[in-house]
Design an enzyme around this catalytic site. Structure first.
Site, PDB file in Angstrom:
ATOM      1  CE  LYS A 173      -2.037   2.422   3.273  1.00 30.22           C
ATOM      2  NZ  LYS A 173      -2.044   3.761   2.637  1.00 30.22           N
ATOM      3  CD  GLU A 248      13.284   5.102   7.673  1.00 35.53           C
ATOM      4  OE1 GLU A 248      13.337   5.935   8.599  1.00 35.53           O
ATOM      5  OE2 GLU A 248      13.037   5.395   6.498  1.00 35.53           O
TER       6      GLU A 248
HETATM    7  O1  TXE Z   1       2.341   9.306   8.170  1.00 38.35           O
HETATM    8  P1  TXE Z   1       1.749   7.882   8.432  1.00 38.35           P
HETATM    9  P2  TXE Z   1       1.606  10.723   8.184  1.00 38.35           P
HETATM   10  C1  TXE Z   1       6.383  11.523   9.940  1.00 38.35           C
HETATM   11  C2  TXE Z   1       6.332  13.034   9.798  1.00 38.35           C
HETATM   12  C3  TXE Z   1       4.896  13.296   9.553  1.00 38.35           C
HETATM   13  C4  TXE Z   1       4.261  12.259  10.461  1.00 38.35           C
HETATM   14  C5  TXE Z   1       2.860  11.885  10.115  1.00 38.35           C
HETATM   15  O2  TXE Z   1       6.724  13.618  11.007  1.00 38.35           O
HETATM   16  O3  TXE Z   1       4.509  14.583   9.894  1.00 38.35           O
HETATM   17  O4  TXE Z   1       5.097  11.129  10.323  1.00 38.35           O
HETATM   18  O5  TXE Z   1       2.757  11.638   8.745  1.00 38.35           O
HETATM   19  C6  TXE Z   1      -0.046   4.231   6.511  1.00 38.35           C
HETATM   20  N1  TXE Z   1      -1.886   0.684   9.730  1.00 38.35           N
HETATM   21  N2  TXE Z   1       6.759  10.838   8.716  1.00 38.35           N
HETATM   22  O6  TXE Z   1       0.480  10.714   9.150  1.00 38.35           O
HETATM   23  O7  TXE Z   1       0.344   7.949   8.854  1.00 38.35           O
HETATM   24  C7  TXE Z   1      -0.407   5.441   5.671  1.00 38.35           C
HETATM   25  O8  TXE Z   1      -1.590   5.212   4.938  1.00 38.35           O
HETATM   26  C8  TXE Z   1      -1.172   0.533   8.617  1.00 38.35           C
HETATM   27  C9  TXE Z   1       8.105  10.361   8.628  1.00 38.35           C
HETATM   28  O9  TXE Z   1       1.298  11.076   6.802  1.00 38.35           O
HETATM   29  O10 TXE Z   1       2.721   7.178   9.290  1.00 38.35           O
HETATM   30  C10 TXE Z   1       0.837   5.592   4.809  1.00 38.35           C
HETATM   31  O11 TXE Z   1       0.799   4.644   3.740  1.00 38.35           O
HETATM   32  N3  TXE Z   1      -0.743   1.576   7.866  1.00 38.35           N
HETATM   33  C11 TXE Z   1       8.251   9.359   7.547  1.00 38.35           C
HETATM   34  C12 TXE Z   1       1.940   5.210   5.790  1.00 38.35           C
HETATM   35  O12 TXE Z   1       1.305   4.479   6.832  1.00 38.35           O
HETATM   36  C13 TXE Z   1      -1.061   2.814   8.276  1.00 38.35           C
HETATM   37  C14 TXE Z   1       7.574   9.648   6.283  1.00 38.35           C
HETATM   38  C15 TXE Z   1       2.674   6.393   6.415  1.00 38.35           C
HETATM   39  O13 TXE Z   1       1.744   7.292   6.949  1.00 38.35           O
HETATM   40  C16 TXE Z   1      -1.802   3.032   9.444  1.00 38.35           C
HETATM   41  C17 TXE Z   1       6.215  10.119   6.503  1.00 38.35           C
HETATM   42  C18 TXE Z   1      -2.232   1.898  10.183  1.00 38.35           C
HETATM   43  N4  TXE Z   1      -2.960   1.993  11.303  1.00 38.35           N
HETATM   44  C19 TXE Z   1       5.885  10.730   7.684  1.00 38.35           C
HETATM   45  N5  TXE Z   1      -1.965   4.363   9.610  1.00 38.35           N
HETATM   46  C20 TXE Z   1       9.653   8.838   7.329  1.00 38.35           C
HETATM   47  N6  TXE Z   1      10.125   7.987   8.223  1.00 38.35           N
HETATM   48  O14 TXE Z   1      10.297   9.132   6.338  1.00 38.35           O
HETATM   49  C21 TXE Z   1      -1.337   4.969   8.576  1.00 38.35           C
HETATM   50  N7  TXE Z   1      -0.800   4.029   7.749  1.00 38.35           N
END
Ligand code: TXE
Length: 479
Positions: A173, A248
């Site tokens: 996904k 990560e």
């Molecule tokens: O990320 P999410 P968000 C950090 C950055 C940002 C914060 C939130 O600080 O402001 O995280 O970002 C999926 N079960 N990073 O909310 O939600 C979601 O659909 C399974 C750092 O946008 O963590 C997406 O595909 N999957 C980071 C993925 O998780 C789930 C990069 C990431 O989204 C889920 C991005 C669940 N319950 C944000 N909930 C880095 N390490 O580089 C969400 N997802």
């Protein structure tokens, strides 16, 4: 444009027929829709993957390697189309998508096409008792790959390529915020002759589609990149099911600058490590610590360099800083800038939203430099994940090490010095998974990639990824 799920080599509507809007952040407008997939869609993707696993896991390494190479070549061939799709979906400068994101997506497939032909396991002779042990490394079966929006195709393929190279079938996904290049990857996989069912892509929200992947009882391993809170939630869901997990997560990385560094190179690189991709890279050096003797000079030169960056529509050739990925993310980043004063900081440069002519509704923000008084303020402790950095002076190596480690994250660190003894001492003492000395984001795909503390568990990259996506089995033969 309405995109569909990629299941068993076909493009399918979500079973319940629900869709969510997809925005172009550079103009702040809806330009497409993506499936809001449910448990049923994930179950369908799982069935396709499960049915294909016996044959895919038995293909020869040469066969698998050739298909991965073909995918890599097709990504390169379609670089322009993919880069434009990435920029439209994410808001990043087109120049960045063309030179970094898409080439790296191709490199991920090519790297694991090669790596799988060199991957091997161990044998242990138990001397004196006539016994021989050898380790088999089986693919796990059906695995889940979930990726974020900041480097969409780059991070999606960083998981999928090793998973399928190792003989697994995948339910993947991409982020619902940036689904477009993952959708195009499905077409590429068909063209490259990847057998149907090896890769299945379901689109949708994290707490429904993503959650369904993590909860699926027979998806045995989850590789996730995203926010720390989400990572913790995934870990709580997966732990009682004893799934293999690679997480990560976020970073709040120190960029430590000593007076003896190569100053011009440091300055130029620090502008990149602060603001590349609008600061939306988990490896960005968002806490800059500068040796006191050059603090005032650095402050002046850094502000001057940053003031030359052009914030603009990401499709313009001279744009350095494009749009942030979404309206809600822009508001989140801005909310940190707004607490600068109460946290004891001073905005030295930027801090305001930008209205770009012709793209007035886009999500633009000035590159922002904040001077902070201490490392305990929120601006230095929480991941902002936007074009915002803090600066602060230090006096001794010990102080710099303490500042670097005084944070809940531990992903990467950058160190600028030409003193070898200091380099060795500090690289040993800084708590991080990756340390760059006199450079930033120089990547060799063979190296272990990941973090410690709240930055996650496990490592991606090279054989580490192939180890994650295989299950070791020891065979002991007495003779
Ligand atoms: O990320 P999410 P968000 C950090 C950055 C940002 C914060 C939130 O600080 O402001 O995280 O970002 C999926 N079960 N990073 O909310 O939600 C979601 O659909 C399974 C750092 O946008 O963590 C997406 O595909 N999957 C980071 C993925 O998780 C789930 C990069 C990431 O989204 C889920 C991005 C669940 N319950 C944000 N909930 C880095 N390490 O580089 C969400 N997802």
């Amino acid at each position: 444009m309405i995109i569909k799920n990629y299941i068993n080599g076909s493009f399918l509507e979500p079973t319940l027929g629900n869709y969510i809007d997809n925005y172009n952040p550079s103009i702040g407008e809806i330009y497409g829709q993506i499936p809001n997939s449910t448990q049923e869609d994930v179950a369908q993707a799982y069935q396709a993957a499960k049915a294909t696993f016996p044959s895919w896991s038995n293909t020869t390494l040469e066969e698998r390697s050739a298909i991965l190479s073909k995918i890599a070549q097709l990504i390169t061939k379609k670089l322009e189309v993919l880069a434009e799709a990435e920029t439209k979906d994410n808001g990043k400068p087109l120049s960045l998508a063309k030179t970094i994101d898409i080439p790296r997506a191709s490199a991920n497939f090519q790297f694991f096409a090669n790596a799988i032909t060199q991957f091997s396991s161990e044998a242990h002779e138990t001397v004196g008792v006539n016994a021989m042990n050898f380790t088999l490394r089986h693919p796990i079966g059906v695995v889940g790959c979930i990726s974020p929006w900041n480097l969409p195709l780059y991070l999606f393929t960083w998981k999928i390529a090793p998973a399928i190279a190792a003989g697994n079938c995948v339910v993947a996904k991409p982020s619902e915020v940036t689904p477009m290049t993952a959708y195009l990857l499905g077409e590429i996989c068909n063209e490259a002759g990847l057998p149907k069912g090896v890769l299945n892509i379901v689109h949708g929200l994290g707490n429904t589609t993503g959650q369904a992947i993590v909860e699926h009882p027979n998806i045995k391993a989850i590789s996730f990149t995203g926010g720390t809170k989400t990572g913790a939630h995934i870990a709580r869901t997966a732990a009682p099911m004893f799934k293999k997990l690679s997480l990560e997560l976020g970073g709040k990385n120190p960029n430590i600058i000593f007076a003896d560094c190569d100053y011009e190179l440091m300055l130029e690189t620090t502008v990149k490590s602060s603001f590349a991709n609008q600061g939306q890279i988990c490896l960005c050096g968002s806490r800059i610590f500068i040796e006191k003797t050059i603090y005032e000079q650095f402050k002046k030169d850094f502000i001057q360099k940053v003031s030359q960056l052009k914030v603009g529509n990401p499709f313009d050739a001279d744009t350095n800083i494009g749009a942030l990925v979404s309206k809600s993310h822009l508001e989140k980043v801005k909310s940190y800038i707004d607490i600068t004063e109460e946290e004891g900081g001073t905005i030295l440069f930027g801090g305001k939203k930008v209205t770009v002519e012709g793209s007035e509704e886009g999500y633009y923000l000035e590159p922002t430099i904040i001077e902070v008084q201490n490392n305990s303020c929120k601006l230095n402790q929480e991941e902002i994940f936007g074009p915002v950095v803090t600066i602060m002076p230090f006096e001794t190596e010990e102080e710099a090490i303490a500042l670097a480690n005084d944070v809940s994250y531990g992903l990467s660190a950058t160190l600028w010095t030409n003193n070898l003894n200091r380099t060795m001492k500090m690289t040993k003492q800084i708590h991080a998974g990756i340390i760059w000395v006199n450079t930033w984001l120089l990547r060799d795909l063979r190296t272990p990639f990941g973090g410690v503390k709240a930055s996650g568990v496990g490592r991606e990259g090279g054989f580490e990824a192939l180890r994650f996506f295989t299950e070791p089995k020891n065979v002991c033969i007495k003779y």
